[in-house]
Design a protein around this motif. Structure first.
Motif, PDB file in Angstrom:
ATOM      1  N   THR A 235       0.848  -1.183   0.000  1.00 35.61           N
ATOM      2  CA  THR A 235       0.000   0.000   0.000  1.00 35.61           C
ATOM      3  C   THR A 235       0.888   1.238   0.000  1.00 35.61           C
ATOM      4  O   THR A 235       1.788   1.370   0.824  1.00 35.61           O
ATOM      5  CB  THR A 235      -0.901   0.010   1.243  1.00 35.61           C
ATOM      6  N   VAL A 236       0.639   2.137  -0.944  1.00 38.04           N
ATOM      7  CA  VAL A 236       1.460   3.325  -1.076  1.00 38.04           C
ATOM      8  C   VAL A 236       0.573   4.559  -0.937  1.00 38.04           C
ATOM      9  O   VAL A 236      -0.390   4.720  -1.672  1.00 38.04           O
ATOM     10  CB  VAL A 236       2.191   3.364  -2.436  1.00 38.04           C
ATOM     11  N   ASP A 237       0.916   5.397   0.035  1.00 37.51           N
ATOM     12  CA  ASP A 237       0.189   6.637   0.246  1.00 37.51           C
ATOM     13  C   ASP A 237       1.047   7.782  -0.279  1.00 37.51           C
ATOM     14  O   ASP A 237       2.131   8.051   0.249  1.00 37.51           O
ATOM     15  CB  ASP A 237      -0.099   6.819   1.737  1.00 37.51           C
ATOM     16  N   LEU A 238       0.588   8.435  -1.356  1.00 38.34           N
ATOM     17  CA  LEU A 238       1.373   9.508  -1.956  1.00 38.34           C
ATOM     18  C   LEU A 238       1.651  10.640  -0.975  1.00 38.34           C
ATOM     19  O   LEU A 238       2.597  11.406  -1.137  1.00 38.34           O
ATOM     20  CB  LEU A 238       0.654  10.061  -3.190  1.00 38.34           C
ATOM     21  N   ALA A 239       0.812  10.740   0.063  1.00 44.43           N
ATOM     22  CA  ALA A 239       1.034  11.784   1.072  1.00 44.43           C
ATOM     23  C   ALA A 239       2.371  11.596   1.779  1.00 44.43           C
ATOM     24  O   ALA A 239       2.952  12.553   2.296  1.00 44.43           O
ATOM     25  CB  ALA A 239      -0.104  11.774   2.084  1.00 44.43           C
ATOM     26  N   ARG A 240       2.878  10.351   1.777  1.00 46.17           N
ATOM     27  CA  ARG A 240       4.151  10.060   2.448  1.00 46.17           C
ATOM     28  C   ARG A 240       5.360  10.408   1.581  1.00 46.17           C
ATOM     29  O   ARG A 240       6.505  10.239   2.006  1.00 46.17           O
ATOM     30  CB  ARG A 240       4.211   8.590   2.848  1.00 46.17           C
ATOM     31  N   LEU A 241       5.102  10.884   0.362  1.00 44.35           N
ATOM     32  CA  LEU A 241       6.210  11.295  -0.494  1.00 44.35           C
ATOM     33  C   LEU A 241       7.029  12.391   0.182  1.00 44.35           C
ATOM     34  O   LEU A 241       8.237  12.505  -0.031  1.00 44.35           O
ATOM     35  CB  LEU A 241       5.676  11.787  -1.850  1.00 44.35           C
ATOM     36  N   GLY A 242       6.358  13.193   1.032  1.00 49.76           N
ATOM     37  CA  GLY A 242       7.059  14.241   1.764  1.00 49.76           C
ATOM     38  C   GLY A 242       8.043  13.702   2.789  1.00 49.76           C
ATOM     39  O   GLY A 242       8.916  14.431   3.273  1.00 49.76           O
ATOM     40  N   GLU A 243       7.913  12.409   3.144  1.00 44.45           N
ATOM     41  CA  GLU A 243       8.826  11.783   4.098  1.00 44.45           C
ATOM     42  C   GLU A 243       9.966  11.033   3.407  1.00 44.45           C
ATOM     43  O   GLU A 243      10.814  10.432   4.079  1.00 44.45           O
ATOM     44  CB  GLU A 243       8.055  10.807   4.990  1.00 44.45           C
ATOM     45  N   TYR A 244       9.963  11.089   2.086  1.00 45.90           N
ATOM     46  CA  TYR A 244      10.963  10.344   1.319  1.00 45.90           C
ATOM     47  C   TYR A 244      12.385  10.751   1.704  1.00 45.90           C
ATOM     48  O   TYR A 244      13.325   9.951   1.640  1.00 45.90           O
ATOM     49  CB  TYR A 244      10.706  10.555  -0.177  1.00 45.90           C
ATOM     50  N   HIS A 245      12.549  12.019   2.154  1.00 49.68           N
ATOM     51  CA  HIS A 245      13.881  12.507   2.496  1.00 49.68           C
ATOM     52  C   HIS A 245      14.525  11.691   3.619  1.00 49.68           C
ATOM     53  O   HIS A 245      15.748  11.732   3.817  1.00 49.68           O
ATOM     54  CB  HIS A 245      13.799  13.973   2.929  1.00 49.68           C
TER      55      HIS A 245
END
Length: 444
Positions: A235-245
């Motif tokens: 499951t991938v939540d695009l909102a977590r893209l901000g935590e990719y760093h």
């Protein structure tokens, strides 16, 4: 006077002509553009499972799965863009299967290092890879590889693809009394794969344009209507893209002078350099593009470590796109776009089941095995090292291990028949390096 025949170059097909065509000129040829787009789509779907599988493997190293999905997609997208604009080659770069297992299970699980240290090891190994790629060393090593071994590499990768395809289809499974047994043909996945295999073979033999892509789409539609799909899609939540760093630039070099770090870096360097060299030698339709492609692969491999994933390599599944007509960087560019779009549509990949992809991988692998025609079967000292490569790549599930045994055996066999003086020094060097790799791998 007898009429002069038309030179072969003047009657080449559009696909053949594209081999030497700069990317900027491809857009002026509709037939070539169509072939390249179909090839890019086919190649992407053949390797799309990496988006799901790579994060699952890296999870065991401690890298969060959903963040690892972003790293896998973005590193693949960057790699394909490099192949498109730097090398103009029909090669798809993704985090490599086998390399990710070495990263996770050897470096992190067995050796007890952190995933940050493993990223540091990957950065050191890929930096050495770049030094080799951008110097004459790459050309010397590439030209030193005997023709029989080159053909063996192609055939070995082909057999490896066949094994992968059969496993994805559920047609072979691990046995209790033997390594492999026939899968349960009463289950939906093997039956669907057999349908897709029959359809794809007919389309290929009838030379239907876009045959593999049509096979994937048709089989996926059948799977949808009968409710057959893969499980385990993260499951991938695009909102977590901000935590990719959180996983970017996390490479840890603090223990770079320790023995475990050095041994792991050496083994990974051998895997990256020679697995990439072997893959590109086996995949590229135009061998003149090897140098640029090798360089592009090295750069992407270096960048991938800082992007939070295990190193990228040329995907063997690129062969599916090449068999569909891919000859230029446009195929890689199409794949890059699809990787980018997959950020939004990762859950939809579940509707393209393994059973739909497996037939394409099986047929592509079978076609690559035709390279055995180039091996001199009349000279045991030539074909036995190639034979080791062909069988050990799939049997050990490791391209680098297959290469190691073949390259160590070759000079030994030649010395045994009194032909040692015919070998160049790079052949002995390669044999020695691969022998060291096998020793260090055993120690790790």
């Amino acid at each position: 006077m007898e009429k002069q025949q038309t030179p072969v170059e003047e009657i080449r097909t559009p696909t053949d002509a594209a081999n030497d065509m700069p990317l900027r000129e491809v857009w002026h040829h509709k037939d070539i553009v169509r072939n390249e787009i179909i090839a890019g789509v086919t190649g992407f779907f053949a390797i799309s499972y990496i988006i799901i599988v790579n994060p699952v493997i890296l999870k065991d190293a401690g890298i969060p799965t959903d963040l690892s999905v972003f790293a896998t997609i973005l590193s693949s997208m960057v790699g394909c863009l490099v192949m498109a604009f730097w090398a103009n080659a029909p090669i798809i770069l993704t985090p490599g299967m086998g390399v990710n297992a070495f990263f996770t299970y050897t470096i992190v699980v067995n050796m007890g290092l952190s995933w940050q240290e493993a990223l540091g090891i990957a950065a050191v190994a890929s930096f050495i890879y770049m030094l080799i790629a951008f110097t004459k060393i790459s050309t010397i090593l590439s030209e030193a590889i005997p023709e029989s071994l080159k053909h063996g590499i192609t055939a070995g990768i082909g057999l490896f693809l066949v094994e992968i395809g059969l496993e994805k289809a559920g047609l072979i499974v691990a046995g209790k009394s033997s390594l492999i047994v026939l899968g349960d043909l009463t289950k939906p996945t093997p039956l669907l794969a057999l349908f897709g295999l029959a359809l794809s073979l007919v389309l290929y033999l009838r030379r239907v344009k876009g045959n593999f892509f049509i096979g994937i789409v048709a089989t996926s539609l059948v799977a949808f209507f009968f409710g057959v799909k893969d499980s385990g899609t993260p499951t991938v939540d695009l909102a977590r893209l901000g935590e990719y760093h959180k996983i970017v630039f996390q490479n840890d070099f603090s223990h770079w002078m320790t023995t475990p770090f050095i041994l792991a870096a050496f083994s990974m360097t051998m895997i990256l350099v020679f697995e990439s060299m072997g893959l590109l030698q086996g995949l590229l339709p135009n061998k003149r593009k090897f140098k640029k492609t090798f360089e592009g692969s090295a750069v992407t491999t270096f960048l991938s470590g800082f992007m939070g994933t295990s190193p990228t390599v040329a995907a063997a599944e690129s062969a599916s796109g090449i068999e569909s007509g891919g000859r230029t960087g446009l195929m890689a560019l199409v794949a890059a776009v699809l990787f980018g779009l997959s950020l939004l549509f990762v859950p939809l990949l579940a509707y393209v089941p393994s059973a739909a992809i497996a037939p394409v991988i099986i047929i592509t692998g079978a076609l690559m095995m035709a390279a055995m025609d180039g091996i001199d079967m009349g000279d045991f000292s030539e074909w036995f090292p190639a034979f080791l490569i062909i069988v050990l790549i799939p049997f050990t599930n490791s391209i680098s291990t297959g290469l190691a045994f073949g390259f160590v055996a070759y000079p030994v066999m030649k010395l045994a028949v009194g032909q040692g003086k015919q070998l160049t020094w790079p052949v002995y060097l390669l044999g020695g390096l691969f022998l060291l790799d096998l020793v260090f791998s055993a120690m790790l």
